[in-house]
Design a protein around this motif. Structure first.
Motif, PDB file in Angstrom:
ATOM      1  N   ALA A 315      -5.609  -3.611  31.881  1.00 29.61           N
ATOM      2  CA  ALA A 315      -4.550  -4.118  31.013  1.00 29.61           C
ATOM      3  C   ALA A 315      -3.382  -4.654  31.827  1.00 29.61           C
ATOM      4  O   ALA A 315      -2.795  -5.690  31.497  1.00 29.61           O
ATOM      5  CB  ALA A 315      -4.086  -3.003  30.074  1.00 29.61           C
ATOM      6  N   TRP A 316      -3.025  -3.949  32.901  1.00 24.50           N
ATOM      7  CA  TRP A 316      -1.890  -4.379  33.729  1.00 24.50           C
ATOM      8  C   TRP A 316      -2.174  -5.721  34.381  1.00 24.50           C
ATOM      9  O   TRP A 316      -1.328  -6.625  34.383  1.00 24.50           O
ATOM     10  CB  TRP A 316      -1.594  -3.323  34.795  1.00 24.50           C
ATOM     11  CG  TRP A 316      -0.394  -3.652  35.634  1.00 24.50           C
ATOM     12  CD1 TRP A 316       0.896  -3.302  35.387  1.00 24.50           C
ATOM     13  CD2 TRP A 316      -0.388  -4.394  36.869  1.00 24.50           C
ATOM     14  NE1 TRP A 316       1.711  -3.783  36.394  1.00 24.50           N
ATOM     15  CE2 TRP A 316       0.963  -4.453  37.299  1.00 24.50           C
ATOM     16  CE3 TRP A 316      -1.381  -5.005  37.633  1.00 24.50           C
ATOM     17  CZ2 TRP A 316       1.332  -5.112  38.477  1.00 24.50           C
ATOM     18  CZ3 TRP A 316      -1.017  -5.674  38.795  1.00 24.50           C
ATOM     19  CH2 TRP A 316       0.327  -5.712  39.204  1.00 24.50           C
ATOM     20  N   ILE A 317      -3.366  -5.885  34.954  1.00 17.21           N
ATOM     21  CA  ILE A 317      -3.701  -7.139  35.627  1.00 17.21           C
ATOM     22  C   ILE A 317      -3.633  -8.305  34.652  1.00 17.21           C
ATOM     23  O   ILE A 317      -3.018  -9.344  34.922  1.00 17.21           O
ATOM     24  CB  ILE A 317      -5.094  -7.048  36.271  1.00 17.21           C
ATOM     25  CG1 ILE A 317      -5.051  -6.115  37.489  1.00 17.21           C
ATOM     26  CG2 ILE A 317      -5.605  -8.429  36.683  1.00 17.21           C
ATOM     27  CD1 ILE A 317      -6.414  -5.797  38.075  1.00 17.21           C
ATOM     28  N   GLU A 318      -4.252  -8.153  33.479  1.00 17.36           N
ATOM     29  CA  GLU A 318      -4.249  -9.265  32.538  1.00 17.36           C
ATOM     30  C   GLU A 318      -2.858  -9.531  31.978  1.00 17.36           C
ATOM     31  O   GLU A 318      -2.525 -10.680  31.673  1.00 17.36           O
ATOM     32  CB  GLU A 318      -5.256  -8.995  31.417  1.00 17.36           C
ATOM     33  CG  GLU A 318      -6.705  -9.001  31.904  1.00 17.36           C
ATOM     34  CD  GLU A 318      -7.696  -9.313  30.810  1.00 17.36           C
ATOM     35  OE1 GLU A 318      -7.303  -9.363  29.627  1.00 17.36           O
ATOM     36  OE2 GLU A 318      -8.877  -9.527  31.139  1.00 17.36           O
ATOM     37  N   SER A 319      -2.038  -8.500  31.866  1.00 21.18           N
ATOM     38  CA  SER A 319      -0.678  -8.709  31.360  1.00 21.18           C
ATOM     39  C   SER A 319       0.169  -9.531  32.323  1.00 21.18           C
ATOM     40  O   SER A 319       1.146 -10.162  31.918  1.00 21.18           O
ATOM     41  CB  SER A 319       0.005  -7.361  31.093  1.00 21.18           C
ATOM     42  OG  SER A 319       0.288  -6.686  32.304  1.00 21.18           O
ATOM     43  N   GLN A 320      -0.178  -9.506  33.610  1.00 20.63           N
ATOM     44  CA  GLN A 320       0.521 -10.332  34.583  1.00 20.63           C
ATOM     45  C   GLN A 320       0.123 -11.798  34.482  1.00 20.63           C
ATOM     46  O   GLN A 320       0.850 -12.683  34.950  1.00 20.63           O
ATOM     47  CB  GLN A 320       0.216  -9.852  36.010  1.00 20.63           C
ATOM     48  CG  GLN A 320       0.521  -8.396  36.284  1.00 20.63           C
ATOM     49  CD  GLN A 320       1.998  -8.078  36.133  1.00 20.63           C
ATOM     50  OE1 GLN A 320       2.841  -8.641  36.820  1.00 20.63           O
ATOM     51  NE2 GLN A 320       2.300  -7.195  35.214  1.00 20.63           N
ATOM     52  N   LEU A 321      -1.033 -12.057  33.879  1.00 25.63           N
ATOM     53  CA  LEU A 321      -1.602 -13.405  33.888  1.00 25.63           C
ATOM     54  C   LEU A 321      -1.496 -14.124  32.555  1.00 25.63           C
ATOM     55  O   LEU A 321      -1.503 -15.361  32.504  1.00 25.63           O
ATOM     56  CB  LEU A 321      -3.072 -13.326  34.312  1.00 25.63           C
ATOM     57  CG  LEU A 321      -3.312 -12.737  35.713  1.00 25.63           C
ATOM     58  CD1 LEU A 321      -4.787 -12.475  35.936  1.00 25.63           C
ATOM     59  CD2 LEU A 321      -2.748 -13.663  36.787  1.00 25.63           C
ATOM     60  N   VAL A 322      -1.400 -13.385  31.453  1.00 21.59           N
ATOM     61  CA  VAL A 322      -1.278 -14.013  30.140  1.00 21.59           C
ATOM     62  C   VAL A 322      -0.664 -13.021  29.162  1.00 21.59           C
ATOM     63  O   VAL A 322      -0.833 -11.795  29.314  1.00 21.59           O
ATOM     64  CB  VAL A 322      -2.658 -14.490  29.630  1.00 21.59           C
ATOM     65  CG1 VAL A 322      -3.561 -13.303  29.325  1.00 21.59           C
ATOM     66  CG2 VAL A 322      -2.523 -15.398  28.414  1.00 21.59           C
ATOM     67  N   ALA A 323       0.060 -13.537  28.177  1.00 24.67           N
ATOM     68  CA  ALA A 323       0.654 -12.693  27.129  1.00 24.67           C
ATOM     69  C   ALA A 323       0.805 -13.539  25.878  1.00 24.67           C
ATOM     70  O   ALA A 323       0.855 -14.776  25.946  1.00 24.67           O
ATOM     71  CB  ALA A 323       2.002 -12.136  27.570  1.00 24.67           C
ATOM     72  N   GLN A 324       0.859 -12.880  24.737  1.00 23.10           N
ATOM     73  CA  GLN A 324       1.112 -13.580  23.488  1.00 23.10           C
ATOM     74  C   GLN A 324       2.461 -13.155  22.939  1.00 23.10           C
ATOM     75  O   GLN A 324       2.732 -11.971  22.761  1.00 23.10           O
ATOM     76  CB  GLN A 324       0.018 -13.310  22.450  1.00 23.10           C
ATOM     77  CG  GLN A 324       0.196 -14.128  21.169  1.00 23.10           C
ATOM     78  CD  GLN A 324      -0.844 -13.817  20.115  1.00 23.10           C
ATOM     79  OE1 GLN A 324      -1.285 -12.673  19.998  1.00 23.10           O
ATOM     80  NE2 GLN A 324      -1.232 -14.816  19.334  1.00 23.10           N
ATOM     81  N   ARG A 325       3.315 -14.132  22.674  1.00 21.93           N
ATOM     82  CA  ARG A 325       4.630 -13.839  22.100  1.00 21.93           C
ATOM     83  C   ARG A 325       4.488 -13.513  20.622  1.00 21.93           C
ATOM     84  O   ARG A 325       3.458 -13.776  20.005  1.00 21.93           O
ATOM     85  CB  ARG A 325       5.566 -15.045  22.288  1.00 21.93           C
ATOM     86  CG  ARG A 325       5.822 -15.380  23.730  1.00 21.93           C
ATOM     87  CD  ARG A 325       6.950 -16.376  23.938  1.00 21.93           C
ATOM     88  NE  ARG A 325       7.129 -17.390  22.914  1.00 21.93           N
ATOM     89  CZ  ARG A 325       7.400 -18.670  23.163  1.00 21.93           C
ATOM     90  NH1 ARG A 325       7.458 -19.100  24.440  1.00 21.93           N
ATOM     91  NH2 ARG A 325       7.590 -19.534  22.178  1.00 21.93           N
ATOM     92  N   ARG A 326       5.555 -12.963  20.044  1.00 23.00           N
ATOM     93  CA  ARG A 326       5.523 -12.612  18.629  1.00 23.00           C
ATOM     94  C   ARG A 326       5.374 -13.833  17.723  1.00 23.00           C
ATOM     95  O   ARG A 326       4.890 -13.718  16.601  1.00 23.00           O
ATOM     96  CB  ARG A 326       6.791 -11.841  18.255  1.00 23.00           C
ATOM     97  CG  ARG A 326       6.875 -10.456  18.869  1.00 23.00           C
ATOM     98  CD  ARG A 326       5.778  -9.541  18.355  1.00 23.00           C
ATOM     99  NE  ARG A 326       5.829  -8.241  18.986  1.00 23.00           N
ATOM    100  CZ  ARG A 326       5.131  -7.903  20.048  1.00 23.00           C
ATOM    101  NH1 ARG A 326       4.281  -8.768  20.589  1.00 23.00           N
ATOM    102  NH2 ARG A 326       5.244  -6.708  20.572  1.00 23.00           N
ATOM    103  N   ASP A 327       5.792 -15.015  18.194  1.00 21.63           N
ATOM    104  CA  ASP A 327       5.608 -16.222  17.396  1.00 21.63           C
ATOM    105  C   ASP A 327       4.228 -16.835  17.573  1.00 21.63           C
ATOM    106  O   ASP A 327       3.944 -17.923  17.069  1.00 21.63           O
ATOM    107  CB  ASP A 327       6.687 -17.256  17.728  1.00 21.63           C
ATOM    108  CG  ASP A 327       6.683 -17.674  19.192  1.00 21.63           C
ATOM    109  OD1 ASP A 327       5.800 -17.234  19.942  1.00 21.63           O
ATOM    110  OD2 ASP A 327       7.602 -18.428  19.597  1.00 21.63           O
ATOM    111  N   GLY A 328       3.346 -16.150  18.311  1.00 25.42           N
ATOM    112  CA  GLY A 328       1.980 -16.593  18.479  1.00 25.42           C
ATOM    113  C   GLY A 328       1.724 -17.458  19.691  1.00 25.42           C
ATOM    114  O   GLY A 328       0.578 -17.780  19.995  1.00 25.42           O
TER     115      GLY A 328
END
Length: 409
Positions: A315-328
């Motif tokens: 989870a940590w590795i992927e969170s450094q590379l991509v994320a989804q904001r609350r507006d999508g």
């Protein structure tokens, strides 16, 4: 202890730091080497080196002997209901002998009738000569044949078992359906491999009534990884729905979202989506969109005690590379590009970007500016951005390329 086995097995096995084999936490097999100069007890040798071959459950243990190494490789196979294979390879210029501390194992040939002198071996031990660059293979039945009276494999059956290279390729192939990364920090790819193998080897504990939200988070992360690696999502839907509700209530209560809760919820949405639970997914997205944005986690190291050796490292590795904001909006490199990565090309494949989307992208450098190439798999209409690199860039194209300004955090 390093785990070996096969996916979905009801049994478990492990290898100690010096190569002793344990099955269901019970010691099952020890090995010794009689080289040109002396007997070698792996548990007492200072030259023991051990690794997971390519990060998968093929455990290689090496011991220095005259002229090279004695090499033990241990791995699990599904053949004959489940077996552990122990190979001894003579990677030296001289012959040696290997001794196993029990004779009730399956071996590719009969043991030496005279044995080897010079060491007090445990009662019932068997000895086998191993020539220069030759291999001695043994096997222990641990699955359906484990309780069969004196069931042993024939030499022909042992020869038919997969080699460690075949098992290695099999594991790596099974992992290819999930995300993979080729980034300057080489440890990230190794961690994804080893942690996913760990998930597939472990028994899936059921969700218990617990006030510890951390256990619920870890369960969701585990279930998401299993689905990404090929498990049918329908079997986990009820459990995921209950766990998701607990985390959403916790986030609403604290008025905050921790990074690991964010990734667990993202995984939960993906499981619901792949299971065809459209209404449940809509309800989830509605509640999720009203939560606070998760805080930045760039200061947390991959080896931090909070996540080291756990599914949270994925989870940590992927969170450094991509994320989804609350507006999508899908944010590429939400923490920016680390200074140590500047000028180094890198790429990522099949990252979980939203409950409905996977993203693959590459960064190629043109002088000091990064060129971004991306491709999104999922429903059309989502927006992609890279605000931590270039605040002016966004796109609703499912694939494309652009030259970014190069702003980094």
């Amino acid at each position: 202890m390093r785990a070996v086995g096969v996916r979905g097995a009801a049994w478990s096995a492990g290898v100690s730091a010096w190569g002793d084999l344990f099955v269901e936490d019970q010691e099952r097999l020890r090995w010794f080497i009689a080289a040109d100069d002396r007997w070698y007890r792996p548990s007492r040798e200072t030259t023991v080196r051990q690794r997971e071959v390519s990060g998968v459950p093929v455990i290689e243990t090496r011991i220095k002997v005259p002229g090279g190494d004695a090499v033990q490789r241990v791995y699990g196979v599904a053949n004959f209901g489940g077996a552990i294979v122990v190979e001894i390879y003579n990677d030296s210029s001289l012959p040696f002998a290997v001794a196993f501390d029990r004779g009730d194992i399956s071996t590719m040939r009969e043991p030496s009738p005279t044995g080897v002198q010079g060491i007090d071996l445990p009662a019932g031990s068997v000895v086998f000569p191993v020539g220069h660059h030759a291999t001695m293979r043994a096997a222990i039945l641990v699955g359906a044949g484990f309780d069969a009276a004196n069931r042993r494999l024939t030499a022909q059956e042992i020869e038919s078992l997969p080699s460690f290279e075949q098992v290695e390729r099999g594991w790596l192939g099974a992992l290819q359906i999930s995300s993979r990364v080729d980034v300057p920090n080489l440890a990230w790819s190794s961690v994804l491999t080893s942690q996913r193998c760990k998930v597939l080897l472990s028994n899936s504990a059921e969700l218990a009534e617990s006030s510890d939200i951390n256990l619920v988070v870890d369960l969701l992360l585990d279930r998401a990884e299993r689905v990404r690696l090929g498990d049918k999502p329908a079997q986990w839907v009820d459990e995921v729905a209950v766990a998701t509700e607990r985390i959403l209530k916790q986030c609403a209560k604290t008025q905050s979202v921790q990074w690991f809760e964010e990734r667990a919820l993202l995984g939960a949405g993906m499981v619901l989506n792949r299971a065809g639970e459209s209404r449940g997914l809509q309800d989830f997205v509605s509640v999720w969109s009203r939560l606070a944005e998760a805080g930045r986690i760039s200061d947390l190291a991959l080896a931090s005690p909070e996540i080291a050796g756990t599914v949270r490292q994925i989870a940590w590795i992927e969170s450094q590379l991509v994320a989804q904001r609350r507006d999508g909006v899908i944010e590429i490199c939400p923490c920016g590009i680390d200074k140590s990565w500047l000028g180094v090309n890198f790429e990522c494949h099949k990252l979980l970007a939203s409950p409905e989307h996977l993203i693959s992208y590459a960064v190629r450098w043109h002088g000091e500016k990064p060129a971004l190439l991306w491709e999104i798999d999922g429903p059309v209409g989502t927006k992609v951005a890279a605000s931590a690199i270039d605040r002016t860039f966004s796109s609703t194209e499912m694939r494309g390329e652009t030259l970014l300004s190069g702003f980094t955090s």
